[in-house]
Design a protein around this motif. Structure first.
Motif, PDB file in Angstrom:
ATOM      1  N   GLU A   8       1.858   4.666 -15.774  1.00 36.40           N
ATOM      2  CA  GLU A   8       0.604   3.923 -15.756  1.00 36.40           C
ATOM      3  C   GLU A   8       0.864   2.571 -16.418  1.00 36.40           C
ATOM      4  O   GLU A   8       1.144   2.487 -17.606  1.00 36.40           O
ATOM      5  N   LEU A   9       0.824   1.528 -15.640  1.00 37.82           N
ATOM      6  CA  LEU A   9       1.144   0.178 -16.112  1.00 37.82           C
ATOM      7  C   LEU A   9      -0.132  -0.543 -16.515  1.00 37.82           C
ATOM      8  O   LEU A   9      -1.171  -0.434 -15.846  1.00 37.82           O
ATOM      9  N   ASN A  11      -2.163  -4.234 -17.173  1.00 37.16           N
ATOM     10  CA  ASN A  11      -2.224  -5.460 -16.370  1.00 37.16           C
ATOM     11  C   ASN A  11      -1.101  -6.426 -16.744  1.00 37.16           C
ATOM     12  O   ASN A  11      -0.472  -7.032 -15.882  1.00 37.16           O
ATOM     13  N   GLU A  13       1.839  -5.694 -18.170  1.00 33.25           N
ATOM     14  CA  GLU A  13       3.134  -5.142 -17.771  1.00 33.25           C
ATOM     15  C   GLU A  13       3.346  -5.261 -16.271  1.00 33.25           C
ATOM     16  O   GLU A  13       4.443  -5.559 -15.803  1.00 33.25           O
ATOM     17  N   ARG A  14       2.260  -5.025 -15.483  1.00 25.50           N
ATOM     18  CA  ARG A  14       2.370  -5.132 -14.030  1.00 25.50           C
ATOM     19  C   ARG A  14       2.689  -6.569 -13.612  1.00 25.50           C
ATOM     20  O   ARG A  14       3.504  -6.817 -12.733  1.00 25.50           O
ATOM     21  N   GLU A  15       2.083  -7.545 -14.296  1.00 24.86           N
ATOM     22  CA  GLU A  15       2.337  -8.945 -13.949  1.00 24.86           C
ATOM     23  C   GLU A  15       3.766  -9.353 -14.320  1.00 24.86           C
ATOM     24  O   GLU A  15       4.411 -10.126 -13.605  1.00 24.86           O
ATOM     25  N   LEU A  17       6.372  -7.365 -14.287  1.00 23.29           N
ATOM     26  CA  LEU A  17       7.262  -6.766 -13.296  1.00 23.29           C
ATOM     27  C   LEU A  17       7.215  -7.527 -11.972  1.00 23.29           C
ATOM     28  O   LEU A  17       8.252  -7.760 -11.342  1.00 23.29           O
ATOM     29  N   ARG A  18       6.048  -7.929 -11.566  1.00 21.13           N
ATOM     30  CA  ARG A  18       5.939  -8.669 -10.304  1.00 21.13           C
ATOM     31  C   ARG A  18       6.629 -10.028 -10.407  1.00 21.13           C
ATOM     32  O   ARG A  18       7.289 -10.465  -9.472  1.00 21.13           O
ATOM     33  N   LEU A  38       7.219  -0.151 -10.218  1.00 28.08           N
ATOM     34  CA  LEU A  38       6.073  -0.532  -9.405  1.00 28.08           C
ATOM     35  C   LEU A  38       5.800   0.522  -8.323  1.00 28.08           C
ATOM     36  O   LEU A  38       4.641   0.868  -8.039  1.00 28.08           O
ATOM     37  N   GLU A  41       4.266   3.627  -9.840  1.00 30.60           N
ATOM     38  CA  GLU A  41       2.837   3.485 -10.140  1.00 30.60           C
ATOM     39  C   GLU A  41       1.987   3.680  -8.891  1.00 30.60           C
ATOM     40  O   GLU A  41       0.862   4.187  -8.959  1.00 30.60           O
ATOM     41  N   ARG A  42       2.484   3.311  -7.714  1.00 32.56           N
ATOM     42  CA  ARG A  42       1.738   3.510  -6.473  1.00 32.56           C
ATOM     43  C   ARG A  42       1.675   4.980  -6.069  1.00 32.56           C
ATOM     44  O   ARG A  42       0.943   5.366  -5.160  1.00 32.56           O
TER      45      ARG A  42
END
Length: 389
Positions: A8-9, A11, A13-15, A17-18, A38, A41-42
């Motif tokens: 579970e990332l 916001n 951490e997700r940014e 990684l992207r 990533l 998480e999906r």
């Protein structure tokens, strides 16, 4: 696998990684770990992630585990790897050091990495030792056997210490117009001319000079430097004989310091640097007059660094002589211009090496007095009484 990890990332951490996946600068394995997280998480399975990214399922498992247990940074970074076992044992490394510090074989000026690798194969049981193995071990031991440093190694004895302290004490005394301290030395210079006209510098192009040159002989420079005042003088002569030295000393007395009572001259131990040179150049009366105005203070042998004029020569070579000068007339003109500018600017040499620093620096090299010299002086004993007959 029985253990399942849920990713579970946040916001932020997700940014991160992207952005990491979009940029091409990070290493490929680090980007793949970011893609694994990533995809996890999906909700993609291990097999789907491994097939999409062309990695093994164990890689997917380890990346998810590291993220859950240690966080994002540890999941993206690689753990330190143990690497291969060192090829040379501790005894063999000591043997390498001893070999590198020894004289090279006949026909070689110094040890090279390849030469050391071949010698270690002969001295050990290894069939092959790579150059990189030798390089790494030498780097660890801070050894560079293919290099050497030229150094003047003096013999520190009582004479060395006495002369050193004499010169250092002169430098640390206050300035006196009646008793100036002047450092003196000479240096040869080659006269080099051009065979072709140099091309001047232009925007985007350096000055170009031809590699071929013409030797026009040599000449000599006599240099004077006041130890306490911003003054120096350089005299260009054809030779450096006794007569040339004597004329320099007369100029020092009559031209540069005519009102001084005694001029203390610091100089090295060259054979021409003596009072006898005055008698070789002038009549006895004139030679005696100059000798009474001058007091020589000699630096120790192999200790030219104690003469301030050596520092001034370094400045002269860097600022004025680092070029091709074809003849003596041009040389004298260029040195005179440099000398005038440097004297007018008030440039001088600041000397920090006093007696306290000298005794601290050479504490282990000072001669050790004998036990008898350390005893306090004893009063003279009375002569024995004559026995009665």
């Amino acid at each position: 696998m029985n253990v399942h990890y849920t990713v579970e990332l946040g916001n932020e951490e997700r940014e991160v990684l992207r952005e990491l996946c979009r940029s091409g600068n990070p290493r490929a394995r680090k980007v793949k770990r970011a893609l694994i997280l990533l995809a996890a998480e999906r909700g993609d399975t291990h097999e789907q992630i491994a097939e999409a990214l062309n990695v093994g399922t164990s890689t997917v498992f380890r990346t998810k585990r590291d993220f859950v247990e240690r966080g994002l940074l540890d999941a993206l970074s690689e753990r330190p790897r143990p690497g291969a076992k060192r090829k040379l044992s501790e005894h063999e490394e000591l043997l390498l050091v001893a070999t590198a510090c020894s004289k090279p074989p006949s026909g070689w000026a110094r040890w090279t990495i390849s030469l050391l690798a071949d010698r270690m194969v002969q001295l050990t049981q290894h069939e092959h030792i790579g150059d990189e193995t030798i390089r790494r071990r030498l780097h660890e031991k801070q050894l560079k056997p293919w290099q050497h440093k030229m150094w003047c190694i003096p013999r520190v004895d009582g004479e060395f210490v006495a002369r050193m302290e004499d010169v250092v004490e002169l430098y640390t005394q206050p300035a006196s117009a009646s008793y100036p301290v002047v450092c003196f030395d000479e240096s040869p210079v080659q006269l080099v001319g051009e065979t072709r006209i140099p091309h001047p510098a232009a925007p985007g192009m350096l000055e170009r000079i031809d590699y071929e040159y013409r030797r026009n002989g040599t000449c000599n420079l006599f240099a004077f430097v006041d130890a306490h005042q911003p003054w120096r003088h350089v005299k260009v002569t054809e030779r450096r004989t006794n007569v040339d030295f004597a004329h320099c000393m007369r100029d020092l007395c009559d031209v540069h310091y005519p009102h001084a009572s005694k001029i203390r001259v610091v100089l090295d131990n060259l054979s021409t640097h003596s009072v006898g040179a005055l008698y070789d150049a002038f009549p006895p009366t004139e030679a005696r007059r100059i000798a009474q105005r001058i007091e020589f203070h000699y630096t120790p042998k192999h200790a030219s660094w104690l003469n301030l004029v050596e520092i001034e020569f370094s400045v002269l070579r860097a600022q004025c002589l680092a070029r091709r000068i074809p003849d003596r007339t041009t040389l004298a003109h260029e040195i005179a211009a440099w000398e005038q500018q440097r004297n007018q600017s008030g440039a001088r040499i600041t000397w920090f090496f006093d007696l306290a620093r000298a005794r601290q620096k050479f504490a282990k090299r000072y001669p050790t007095p004998t036990v008898a010299d350390l005893r306090p002086p004893q009063p003279d004993s009375a002569p024995p009484l004559r026995q009665a007959a």
